[in-house]
Design an enzyme around this catalytic site. Sequence first.
Site, short mmCIF file in Angstrom:
data_model
loop_
_atom_site.label_atom_id
_atom_site.label_comp_id
_atom_site.label_asym_id
_atom_site.label_seq_id
_atom_site.Cartn_x
_atom_site.Cartn_y
_atom_site.Cartn_z
N GLN A 130 0.84 -1.19 0.00
CA GLN A 130 0.00 0.00 0.00
C GLN A 130 0.88 1.24 0.00
O GLN A 130 0.37 2.36 -0.04
CB GLN A 130 -0.88 0.02 1.25
N ASP A 167 6.24 4.88 -1.28
CA ASP A 167 7.58 5.44 -1.07
C ASP A 167 8.68 4.75 -1.88
O ASP A 167 9.84 5.18 -1.83
CB ASP A 167 7.94 5.40 0.43
N HIS A 169 -1.41 1.54 -4.25
CA HIS A 169 -1.77 2.95 -4.09
C HIS A 169 -0.83 3.88 -4.84
O HIS A 169 -0.72 5.05 -4.51
CB HIS A 169 -1.83 3.30 -2.60
N CYS A 180 -0.32 13.45 -15.49
CA CYS A 180 -1.41 14.30 -15.96
C CYS A 180 -2.70 13.48 -15.92
O CYS A 180 -2.72 12.34 -16.41
CB CYS A 180 -1.12 14.77 -17.39
N CYS A 191 -3.89 13.24 -20.00
CA CYS A 191 -3.17 12.55 -21.09
C CYS A 191 -2.18 11.51 -20.58
O CYS A 191 -1.47 10.89 -21.37
CB CYS A 191 -2.45 13.55 -22.00
N SER A 249 0.56 -2.84 8.77
CA SER A 249 -0.66 -2.22 8.24
C SER A 249 -1.78 -2.34 9.27
O SER A 249 -1.96 -3.40 9.88
CB SER A 249 -1.09 -2.90 6.93
P1 NAD Z 1 -1.69 2.78 8.80
O1 NAD Z 1 -0.99 4.04 9.21
O2 NAD Z 1 -3.16 2.75 8.78
O3 NAD Z 1 -1.21 1.62 9.78
C1 NAD Z 1 0.15 1.42 10.06
C2 NAD Z 1 0.23 0.31 11.07
O4 NAD Z 1 1.60 -0.01 11.24
C3 NAD Z 1 -0.32 0.71 12.45
O5 NAD Z 1 -1.24 -0.28 12.88
C4 NAD Z 1 0.92 0.75 13.35
O6 NAD Z 1 0.68 0.24 14.65
C5 NAD Z 1 1.87 -0.16 12.62
N1 NAD Z 1 3.28 0.19 12.77
C6 NAD Z 1 3.86 1.42 12.82
N2 NAD Z 1 5.19 1.31 12.90
C7 NAD Z 1 5.47 -0.02 12.92
C8 NAD Z 1 6.66 -0.78 12.98
N3 NAD Z 1 7.86 -0.19 13.07
N4 NAD Z 1 6.57 -2.13 12.96
C9 NAD Z 1 5.35 -2.75 12.90
N5 NAD Z 1 4.19 -2.08 12.83
C10 NAD Z 1 4.24 -0.74 12.82
O7 NAD Z 1 -1.07 2.35 7.40
P2 NAD Z 1 -1.68 1.47 6.23
O8 NAD Z 1 -2.43 0.31 6.80
O9 NAD Z 1 -0.58 1.24 5.27
O10 NAD Z 1 -2.78 2.40 5.55
C11 NAD Z 1 -2.52 3.76 5.34
C12 NAD Z 1 -2.47 4.23 3.90
O11 NAD Z 1 -1.55 5.31 3.92
C13 NAD Z 1 -1.93 3.27 2.91
O12 NAD Z 1 -2.88 3.14 1.95
C14 NAD Z 1 -0.70 3.94 2.28
O13 NAD Z 1 -0.92 4.14 0.91
C15 NAD Z 1 -0.62 5.31 2.86
N6 NAD Z 1 0.67 5.72 3.47
C16 NAD Z 1 1.85 5.28 2.95
C17 NAD Z 1 3.04 5.66 3.53
C18 NAD Z 1 4.33 5.16 2.90
O14 NAD Z 1 4.36 4.93 1.69
N7 NAD Z 1 5.39 4.95 3.67
C19 NAD Z 1 3.06 6.47 4.67
C20 NAD Z 1 1.83 6.92 5.19
C21 NAD Z 1 0.63 6.52 4.58
#
Ligand code: NAD
Length: 250
Positions: A103, A106, A121, A129, A132, A194
Amino acid sequence: MDDAIDRAAALVRSARRAVAFTGAGISTESGIPDFRSPGGVWDRYDPEEFSFPRYVASADARKKMWRWGLELYPALVAAVPNAGHRALAELERVGRLRCVITQNIDELHQRAGSREVIELHGTAMRVGCLSCDREFERDAVHARIEAGDTDPHCDCGGILKPKTISFGQPMPQAEMARAYREASDCDLLLAVGSSLVVWPAADVVPTAVHHGAKLILINLEPTPFDALADVVVRGKAGAALAAIAAAVRA
Ligand code: NAD
């Protein structure tokens, strides 16, 4: 935790078609804030403001999202893959992992060496864009914004947007189809970092279990699918995945 790691490593060793599913929590140890932990991005920004319909409809919403991007993007560029990303790349390299369904936006899995990465995601590292499909370097678009073009458009007149999937934006069809194929066909799913509350991405977990896969959950906090898991590792993703990879290597 040691017992959970041993049981998780045993499952990885006996799996023939293991797949990983990752979220923002795998990248917090690289310095990128997640969404839902305290102090995370949602404590400071309202996601509704960045929904796709609002982005398309409102120049103000676009300007705000670019300002947010200008604040967040340098941390993405500066981040380096951590032990968790590296362990998944190693498991793939030695034939223990088929792919990573992520998801995250980065690109840290790819930078750690993972080759089969399915981005549900999109990616924050490029801009597209909406009319296009032309792509732009994000640095170049940020330079335009900082020079005063606060609502940048394409030469064709289309709206520019980071190539991430926002709330209310259609999911990428090919990636979703491939993720469902991999989830339906795997015999082990490692869900890492997640909250498993963002849909439809989170559906990868029950889909895999429904088709007979074992489930390892690695997360700091409980998730809605803990009861489905064969092993729950309640700890940091970096240390847990490094320990699992080391145990599989031994
Ligand atoms: P979320 O923030 O909803 O959940 C993150 C989970 O990871 C939490 O439950 C937390 O307790 C746990 N967590 C945090 N640090 C941890 C670690 N070191 N080890 C183990 N667990 C840890 O994230 P999500 O479920 O990915 O959903 C959020 C959405 O946000 C995603 O769709 C994503 O696209 C986006 N997002 C991405 C990034 C990125 O690319 N790094 C950053 C922020 C949000």
